[in-house]
Each structure stands twice: as C-alpha cells, then as structure tokens.
Design a protein around this motif. Structure first.
Motif, short mmCIF file in Angstrom:
data_model
loop_
_atom_site.label_atom_id
_atom_site.label_comp_id
_atom_site.label_asym_id
_atom_site.label_seq_id
_atom_site.Cartn_x
_atom_site.Cartn_y
_atom_site.Cartn_z
N THR A 163 32.39 14.19 -2.92
CA THR A 163 33.14 13.73 -4.09
C THR A 163 33.22 14.86 -5.10
N GLN A 165 34.91 16.29 -9.05
CA GLN A 165 35.47 15.98 -10.36
C GLN A 165 35.85 17.29 -11.04
N THR A 200 39.73 14.45 -9.86
CA THR A 200 38.81 13.71 -9.00
C THR A 200 39.38 13.57 -7.59
N SER A 202 37.95 12.87 -3.11
CA SER A 202 36.85 12.69 -2.16
C SER A 202 37.34 12.99 -0.76
#
Length: 239
Positions: A163, A165, A200, A202
């Motif tokens: 993940t 950011q 963001t 993933s």
C-alpha cells in the motif's frame, strides 16, 4: 541517435541496479566505454542511488524490535549450523557484506538498537514467525510526501499487499511496476498499479516472497517491462 543507442540508453538504470543478465551487462559495458552520453547518465543515476538512503527520515524502532531481532539472529545461526544453509544478506543497491559470527551479529544488533535509527530501512512491525508489516524506504527527492508499507502473510509470504500514499502520478502512458529482488536481481512481481487522489494505491503480489531480499517499485511504460529502466521510487527490505 540510432535505435541501437536508444536500447543501450534504456539499460542504464538496469545496469546500475545489477538487473542485467551477465552477458547483457558485458555488452553494455563495451558500449559504455565508447559512449559519453550513457556514461554521463550512469554517473547521474549513481549520484541519485547513493543519495537514496539519506532521503528518508530516521525511524525509531518499536519496543518489540530488540526481542524479535535477537531471536532472528540466533535462529538463523542455529539454522546454518544444522542445515549448513548458505545465506547472504544483500540489501538492495548496496555492496554485499561479509557473514557475521552469531556473537558479533548479536553485538551489532544491540548497537543498532542503541542508536535507535534504521538507516535506509523502516521496520514498522515485525511479527515474529507470523505475518509482518514492513515500512518502505521512499526516494523523497521524487516523492516528497510518499510513504508505503508491505504486509507479508505468514508462511511463504504469498499474497503480500503493498500500500502506498503520497506517490506522484507515474506519468502519461506509464504505471508503477512491482519488482522482487532475488539473488541480487530484480524480477517482475506480476503486479502493476496506479495511484488515485492523494497518491494512494495498492498492489497485491501473487507469488511467494519466501527467500526474497526486497520488493521495489519503479515507474514503467503501460503494460510493464521485463527489467527496470530507472531507479526505484521505493524499496522494502525483506532480508
């Protein structure tokens, strides 16, 4: 310039990362000796790669790190004694370090904890023999507000989830590609992703991570490539 030169130029990043097969690396080195342009680009990328470990803020290890780290030191020592397995600690983009005796490794581990800073490696949590979540080293020169973590399931680490950011858009016609480092070589992880609002995103890594040294991410052309063409924007050290 000729198409041949463009192909060599695309290999500059892969050569610096040690991602080129031995034969291709030898051919590239011959080209490098006669090409001032590629030498200049290699020098610029080398400066960036040497600055990468300094681009992350120091991380204070969590309280449980000492116990987990010391257990790992002794467990790996016993494993070598029993199975005589060959293990090498090879952090991405750094030279290989000599094997340490268990006693010296233990002293070194305590010294690292005493300093309280992980240079180039941010471990947010180590789950002993179970799953673990590891913080990434981010190139803040390219992603000033970037951060990332990798959740690795227990067992063989299959189905890990990355993940991120604060990553910038990879650019028109480009995506982020995930790589797995094994034996010092970066291999496609079979995962591509882009980022949305706030940078963001993933990516699930389908394969097992057992025995992998690191996971890295680069921005590549849409559809991905078989070898990286630039320095990683982030790296997660696994062993």
């Amino acid at each position: 310039m000729s198409r041949g030169h463009e192909e060599y130029e695309e290999n500059v990043g892969a050569y610096l990362l040690g991602a080129l097969p031995e034969l291709e690396a030898e051919v590239f080195e011959k080209h490098l000796a006669a090409c001032a342009s590629c030498r200049h680009e290699l020098d610029e990328l080398r400066v960036a790669s040497e600055a990468l470990p300094r681009a992350v803020e120091p991380v204070v290890p969590p309280p449980e790190l000492k116990e987990s780290l010391m257990a790992t030191v002794w467990a790996e020592s016993e494993g070598r004694q029993e199975a005589k397995a060959r293990r090498r600690w090879a952090p991405p983009f750094l030279g290989r370090l000599p094997q340490l005796s268990p006693a010296f490794a233990a002293v070194a581990a305590v010294c690292v904890l005493a300093i309280g800073v992980a240079v180039g490696i941010g471990v947010s949590n180590i789950g002993g023999g179970g799953s673990k979540t590891v913080a990434a080293l981010v190139d803040h020169a390219r992603a000033p507000s970037g951060s990332a973590s990798l959740h690795v399931p227990s067992g063989d680490g299959k189905g890990a989830l990355l993940t991120v950011q604060g990553l910038p858009e990879p650019g028109a016609g480009r995506v982020y590609e995930v790589w797995v480092q094994r034996d010092g070589m970066l291999q496609p992880a079979g995962a591509l992703f882009s980022v949305g609002s706030g940078g963001t995103g993933s990516a699930g890594i389908p394969g097992a991570l057992k025995g992998a040294q690191a996971v890295a991410v680069t921005a590549e052309r849409d559809g991905g490539t078989l070898k990286p063409t630039q320095m990683p924007v982030l790296t997660v050290k696994l062993s």
